[in-house]
Design a protein around this motif. Structure first.
Motif, PDB file in Angstrom:
ATOM      1  N   UNK A   1      99.094  42.733  28.495  1.00 53.97           N
ATOM      2  CA  UNK A   1      99.487  42.208  27.189  1.00 53.97           C
ATOM      3  C   UNK A   1      99.256  40.707  27.103  1.00 53.97           C
ATOM      4  N   UNK A   2      99.550  39.997  28.178  1.00 56.48           N
ATOM      5  CA  UNK A   2      99.323  38.544  28.223  1.00 56.48           C
ATOM      6  C   UNK A   2      97.836  38.232  28.125  1.00 56.48           C
ATOM      7  N   UNK A   3      97.034  38.989  28.862  1.00 56.18           N
ATOM      8  CA  UNK A   3      95.580  38.799  28.815  1.00 56.18           C
ATOM      9  C   UNK A   3      95.048  39.102  27.417  1.00 56.18           C
ATOM     10  N   UNK A   4      95.574  40.154  26.808  1.00 56.24           N
ATOM     11  CA  UNK A   4      95.135  40.547  25.477  1.00 56.24           C
ATOM     12  C   UNK A   4      95.430  39.450  24.452  1.00 56.24           C
ATOM     13  N   UNK A   5      96.610  38.859  24.533  1.00 55.00           N
ATOM     14  CA  UNK A   5      96.962  37.793  23.596  1.00 55.00           C
ATOM     15  C   UNK A   5      96.052  36.582  23.764  1.00 55.00           C
ATOM     16  N   UNK A   6      95.698  36.275  25.027  1.00 56.62           N
ATOM     17  CA  UNK A   6      94.799  35.150  25.285  1.00 56.62           C
ATOM     18  C   UNK A   6      93.413  35.423  24.702  1.00 56.62           C
ATOM     19  N   UNK A   7      92.904  36.633  24.941  1.00 53.13           N
ATOM     20  CA  UNK A   7      91.595  37.000  24.402  1.00 53.13           C
ATOM     21  C   UNK A   7      91.620  36.989  22.876  1.00 53.13           C
ATOM     22  N   UNK A   8      92.711  37.487  22.303  1.00 50.36           N
ATOM     23  CA  UNK A   8      92.830  37.514  20.841  1.00 50.36           C
ATOM     24  C   UNK A   8      92.760  36.107  20.249  1.00 50.36           C
ATOM     25  N   UNK A   9      93.422  35.155  20.908  1.00 53.31           N
ATOM     26  CA  UNK A   9      93.433  33.785  20.380  1.00 53.31           C
ATOM     27  C   UNK A   9      92.042  33.155  20.446  1.00 53.31           C
ATOM     28  N   UNK A  10      91.309  33.458  21.531  1.00 48.33           N
ATOM     29  CA  UNK A  10      89.945  32.930  21.671  1.00 48.33           C
ATOM     30  C   UNK A  10      89.016  33.573  20.645  1.00 48.33           C
ATOM     31  N   UNK A  11      89.114  34.901  20.517  1.00 49.38           N
ATOM     32  CA  UNK A  11      88.274  35.613  19.556  1.00 49.38           C
ATOM     33  C   UNK A  11      88.582  35.198  18.120  1.00 49.38           C
ATOM     34  N   UNK A  12      89.853  34.930  17.851  1.00 46.53           N
ATOM     35  CA  UNK A  12      90.248  34.526  16.505  1.00 46.53           C
ATOM     36  C   UNK A  12      89.600  33.195  16.123  1.00 46.53           C
ATOM     37  N   UNK A  13      89.548  32.255  17.059  1.00 41.93           N
ATOM     38  CA  UNK A  13      88.905  30.968  16.774  1.00 41.93           C
ATOM     39  C   UNK A  13      87.430  31.164  16.426  1.00 41.93           C
ATOM     40  N   UNK A  14      86.771  32.063  17.156  1.00 38.02           N
ATOM     41  CA  UNK A  14      85.347  32.323  16.917  1.00 38.02           C
ATOM     42  C   UNK A  14      85.120  32.984  15.553  1.00 38.02           C
ATOM     43  N   UNK A  15      85.962  33.961  15.231  1.00 37.86           N
ATOM     44  CA  UNK A  15      85.782  34.703  13.984  1.00 37.86           C
ATOM     45  C   UNK A  15      86.159  33.868  12.759  1.00 37.86           C
ATOM     46  N   UNK A  16      87.230  33.120  12.835  1.00 36.98           N
ATOM     47  CA  UNK A  16      87.621  32.297  11.690  1.00 36.98           C
ATOM     48  C   UNK A  16      86.582  31.199  11.425  1.00 36.98           C
ATOM     49  N   UNK A  17      85.947  30.722  12.481  1.00 36.22           N
ATOM     50  CA  UNK A  17      84.868  29.740  12.307  1.00 36.22           C
ATOM     51  C   UNK A  17      83.714  30.362  11.514  1.00 36.22           C
TER      52      UNK A  17
END
Length: 319
Positions: free
Chosen positions: A165-181
């Motif tokens: 779950x911790x790893x998933x949240x970290x990946x989500x935050x990184x992916x979110x930055x890429x997608x929102x850009x």
């Protein structure tokens, strides 16, 4: 009572009169998930007697046939999926369900033909942007598959699940930055520019983000649906998730909760349950009775409406 929202992904003993195509597909998917590939194939066969148009469903059927060991049927359905528009060569090559077909002479021919159709379809795609979004898609889905598998194997409160779950949240935050850009620069890109899976990535990453981000991009997705750049059924899932996070009832019944004490799943608070199927039909979603079978829920709108106040009271007590 511990209540948890199920993370959504982003998969009959006798045929009775009146079963619909969608209900048969739902049964087939259920048997596939339980690894009863013989029954899954039987249900797919029954469904395809009604219609055989959905490339995704036909492809899934070929996976069940392959796992059953029926190579001829698997290739028959794969070619049918191709004729109906399935051209995801990348997924085809990586899908372990089809490993038994790789040594067959028909496999290379299928891959070549599918690649030809894909090249035609992608002639005007933004390939670098598509590749970036496909990598994000893999990152998003793989960690969720691992997380859900760990939940089933070790339990919801296990250290393994907490770690993933911790790893998933970290990946989500990184992916979110890429997608929102990407969204802020290009807007909501349609299938015609980046392909179906890359287009779906935009929705998945926003769906898995925090409420503030969902609220920001929800209007953009609504406009994208109007111009056929986003799926109405995907938008429905985001609408439901935002509504629940805002303390409202969901609209389309897509969000499912789980009670650890009773080990049963349930539909999270839903407005006007007696008319939910009309709303679902408008956005291309299957009826509730079919949808909730995947969680072993029997849908009874009148009973749900009666029990809803007590459910909301219990959920409120958990906050």
């Amino acid at each position: 009572m511990k209540l948890k929202i199920t993370i959504l992904l982003l998969f009959v003993c006798s045929l009775t009169y009146g079963q619909t195509y969608k209900s048969l597909i739902a049964e087939a998917d259920k048997f596939y998930q339980s690894k009863d590939y013989k029954k899954a194939v039987d249900m797919f066969k029954a469904a395809f007697k009604i219609e055989q148009k959905s490339a995704g469903n036909i492809y899934n059927a070929s996976c069940a046939a392959s796992l059953l060991g029926d190579k001829n049927l698997a290739f028959e359905w794969l070619n049918s999926a191709l004729r109906n528009g399935w051209v995801n060569v990348r997924h085809l090559k990586a899908d372990s369900d089809l490993n038994s077909l790789h040594e067959d002479d028909r496999w290379n021919n299928l891959v070549i033909e599918m690649q030809k159709e894909l090249d035609k379809k992608e002639a005007n795609y933004d390939k670098p942007l598509q590749a970036k979004l496909l990598a994000i898609y893999d990152d998003d889905q793989l960690i969720r598959q691992q997380f859900i598998t760990a939940q089933k194997e070790f339990g919801y409160d296990s250290k393994k699940v907490d770690s993933l779950g911790t790893i998933m949240m970290l990946k989500d935050s990184i992916n979110l930055m890429k997608v929102t850009e990407i969204l802020d620069k290009y807007g909501w890109l349609g299938v015609d520019k980046i392909g179906g899976q890359a287009n779906q990535t935009l929705f998945l990453v926003i769906q898995h983000s925090d409420l503030k981000t969902q609220q920001k991009y929800l209007p953009m997705m609504r406009e994208a649906v109007k111009t056929n750049k986003a799926s109405a059924s995907s938008l429905a899932l985001l609408e439901d998730r935002v509504a629940l996070e805002e303390g409202k009832r969901q609209i389309y019944g897509s969000q499912i909760g789980y009670d650890e004490d009773t080990e049963k799943s349930f539909v999270l608070p839903l407005q006007d349950p007696e008319n939910v199927d009309k709303r679902r039909m408008k956005v291309g979603l299957e009826p509730m009775s079919v949808y909730v079978k995947g969680w072993d829920i029997t849908w009874d709108a009148k009973r749900y409406k009666k029990e809803l106040p007590a459910l909301e009271k219990r959920l409120k007590g958990q906050k």
